[in-house]
Design an enzyme around this catalytic site. Sequence first.
Site, mmCIF file in Angstrom:
data_model
loop_
_atom_site.group_PDB
_atom_site.id
_atom_site.type_symbol
_atom_site.label_atom_id
_atom_site.label_comp_id
_atom_site.label_asym_id
_atom_site.label_seq_id
_atom_site.Cartn_x
_atom_site.Cartn_y
_atom_site.Cartn_z
ATOM 1 N N HIS A 1 48.545 47.499 62.119
ATOM 2 C CA HIS A 1 47.385 47.180 61.354
ATOM 3 C C HIS A 1 46.094 47.716 62.025
ATOM 4 C CE1 HIS A 1 49.349 44.611 58.542
ATOM 5 N NE2 HIS A 1 49.724 43.652 59.480
ATOM 6 N N ASP B 1 58.146 46.464 58.815
ATOM 7 C CA ASP B 1 57.368 45.133 59.030
ATOM 8 C C ASP B 1 57.103 45.005 57.599
ATOM 9 O OD1 ASP B 1 55.665 43.703 61.310
ATOM 10 O OD2 ASP B 1 54.765 43.323 59.199
HETATM 11 ZN ZN LIG Z 1 53.890 41.830 59.726
#
Ligand SMILES: [Zn+2]
Length: 345
Positions: free
Chosen positions: A165, A200
């Site tokens: 992220h 993910d």
């Molecule tokens: Zn994650």
Amino acid sequence: MRTFFHQDQRLHDPQQFMRVGRISAPTDVPSRVDSLLAALAELGIAAEAPADHGKAPVASIHDGAYLTFLETSFERWRQLPNAGPEVLPNLSPYWNGRPGEKCKACRSTSVVAQAGYYLGDLAVPIGAASWRAIVAATHCAASAAEAVLAGEQVAYALCRPSGHHARADRASGFCYANNAAIAAEALRSRFARVAVLDVDAHHGDGTQEIFYGRPDVLTVSIHVDPDVYYPFYTGYADERGFGAGEGFNLNLPLAPGSGDGEMHAAVDKAREAIFAFKAQALVLSLGFDSHREDPIGLLGVSTSGFRGVGSRVRELSLPTVIVQEGGYQTQVIGACLSETLAAFL
Ligand SMILES: [Zn+2]
């Protein structure tokens, strides 16, 4: 299989995290690494300490002003009257979300302003030792890439904190430095075309943003439909890249509740794209929060389902750096890692 882990990665120990309006106990706890290390030991794999690469890996991807903030903000924060235990923002600047319009360095010299500017949400507190842990994780990614560049077919970087992220100039979602992007950039020194496959449960928004305008790194992410799941603002199927990078980003959102079958079908689609791209090397962003028992997950992937993910990726027969991302059920993430790596052994 060469694997890398540095003890400093345990030092990042977040104390708080905002979730649906409540200050909650963080899910990225240091003991996650114990579960993963135990699984490695069972496979007969001893993790090596990575070489000290200094700031070169993190600086290959991230903006200098942002890195200075990560490195210095805790000490400056401590000097504020009535400061809380960690650096956390209480304001957010406007950001239009359009890649290609990079943020400039924060104009204010205030650490309060910079916290709002560089920390994208309330899941990225900075504590006393966070910077050391962040840098140690980047060294794992750099060392794993170095091993693959030296001829290993696959290497595993046990990165914590996670990275996918993290944008070039912003932390969010438990991520500060983008370890997968660092590995991909290192692989580019030898391989003309590198693919990043992110499995993910959350969209790899940072990785997408970093490479969104580039045709030399294909980014593919399989994740829960962002209409209903973090990071919400990106991860949609119509995001295909920007400028010279048009056509070199692929998002494969899954409906909540999707299990092994849907995950494996998405990995098959990703493989077609990676094959068509003629990738010469691969980074696998490996998260286990798609497991059905994950405390913040919405998917239904089983433990053995990760063997299917691993074997599909291995069949690509590409030099591969595996980078650890999320996965928060400490009772199962070790088994998920064993299943995935077993496909490569
Ligand atoms: Zn994650």
